[in-house]
Write a protein that holds these residues in place. Structure first.
Motif, mmCIF file in Angstrom:
data_model
loop_
_atom_site.group_PDB
_atom_site.id
_atom_site.type_symbol
_atom_site.label_atom_id
_atom_site.label_comp_id
_atom_site.label_asym_id
_atom_site.label_seq_id
_atom_site.Cartn_x
_atom_site.Cartn_y
_atom_site.Cartn_z
ATOM 1 N N PHE A 141 0.855 -1.180 0.000
ATOM 2 C CA PHE A 141 0.000 0.000 0.000
ATOM 3 C C PHE A 141 0.894 1.233 0.000
ATOM 4 C CE2 PHE A 141 -2.480 -3.371 1.849
ATOM 5 C CZ PHE A 141 -3.680 -3.238 1.192
ATOM 6 N N GLN A 142 0.792 2.029 -1.058
ATOM 7 C CA GLN A 142 1.607 3.236 -1.209
ATOM 8 C C GLN A 142 1.010 4.367 -0.377
ATOM 9 O OE1 GLN A 142 4.461 3.115 -2.925
ATOM 10 N NE2 GLN A 142 4.007 0.970 -3.390
ATOM 11 N N LYS A 143 1.832 5.375 -0.108
ATOM 12 C CA LYS A 143 1.330 6.566 0.580
ATOM 13 C C LYS A 143 0.368 7.309 -0.329
ATOM 14 C CE LYS A 143 4.553 7.955 4.133
ATOM 15 N NZ LYS A 143 5.442 9.000 4.610
ATOM 16 N N LEU A 144 -0.571 8.001 0.267
ATOM 17 C CA LEU A 144 -1.544 8.794 -0.485
ATOM 18 C C LEU A 144 -0.926 10.129 -0.880
ATOM 19 C CD1 LEU A 144 -4.598 8.064 1.810
ATOM 20 C CD2 LEU A 144 -4.056 6.970 -0.367
ATOM 21 N N ALA A 145 -1.674 10.902 -1.670
ATOM 22 C CA ALA A 145 -1.179 12.198 -2.144
ATOM 23 C C ALA A 145 -0.923 13.176 -0.994
ATOM 24 C CB ALA A 145 -2.182 12.799 -3.121
ATOM 25 N N ASP A 146 -1.667 13.019 0.123
ATOM 26 C CA ASP A 146 -1.472 13.925 1.256
ATOM 27 C C ASP A 146 -0.275 13.543 2.127
ATOM 28 O OD1 ASP A 146 -2.433 11.657 2.467
ATOM 29 O OD2 ASP A 146 -4.155 12.624 3.425
ATOM 30 N N GLY A 147 0.425 12.463 1.780
ATOM 31 C CA GLY A 147 1.622 12.063 2.508
ATOM 32 C C GLY A 147 1.384 11.061 3.615
#
Length: 176
Positions: free
Chosen positions: A90-96
């Motif tokens: 699971f990658q980090k989201l756009a908000d970090g």
């Protein structure tokens, strides 16, 4: 004629200080300190220490889940089995922030197929803030009311709703 000085003949009685007003002031001071103190709640998150043993693990037909979450700077990877193999990341989201909702929904599906498993191993590969560790631990441990229900059979054969996903968290390694 010789006269003795008057201060030798007169004896002054030594007076003891009155301690009652001092004690009253101390007790009032303690009372105000206790009344003005802010009492805080300290929360404890249980975590087990990894067990190291020379003995062979008990033989069972079922392969252990051995759920391990490796936390990287940009993602969280889920490993299962012995030896561990990467089944999902699971990658980090756009908000970090980490994708904890995606992680939680995947873990719910994993729990449904492994109802008797209750242990998850956290292996932070990078330094994490305290808040990030707590958020990840909460996503692994807690089932919210809005999450799908998971039922397991108890000793009497009755269906019991689970309240936790993977409640036993073990830290594999801790970065300073």
């Amino acid at each position: 004629m010789y006269q003795t000085p008057s201060r030798r003949t007169q004896r002054k009685e030594v007076t003891k200080p009155n301690l009652i007003p001092i004690l009253d002031a101390v007790f009032i001071f303690i009372f105000f300190l206790l009344m003005s103190a802010n009492f805080i709640k300290v929360f404890e998150i249980p975590s087990d220490v990894p067990i190291i043993s020379d003995r062979e693990p008990p033989k069972t037909d079922k392969k252990p889940l051995a759920l391990t979450l490796k936390i990287y700077q940009s993602s969280i990877s889920i490993y299962t089995g012995v030896p561990g193999r990467n089944v999902r990341s699971f990658q980090k989201l756009a908000d970090g922030n980490y994708d904890l909702e995606g992680l939680k929904s995947y873990l719910i599906g994993l729990k449904k197929s492994n109802l008797d498993e209750d242990t998850a191993i956290l292996e932070p590969v990078v330094d994490l803030s305290y808040e990030d560790i707590i958020k990840i631990m909460d996503a692994i441990r807690m089932l919210r009311n809005t999450d799908p229900d998971i039922y397991v059979k108890d000793r009497q054969g009755m269906d019991v709703k689970l309240k936790t996903l993977f409640g036993k968290i073990i830290f594999g390694n801790i970065q300073s």
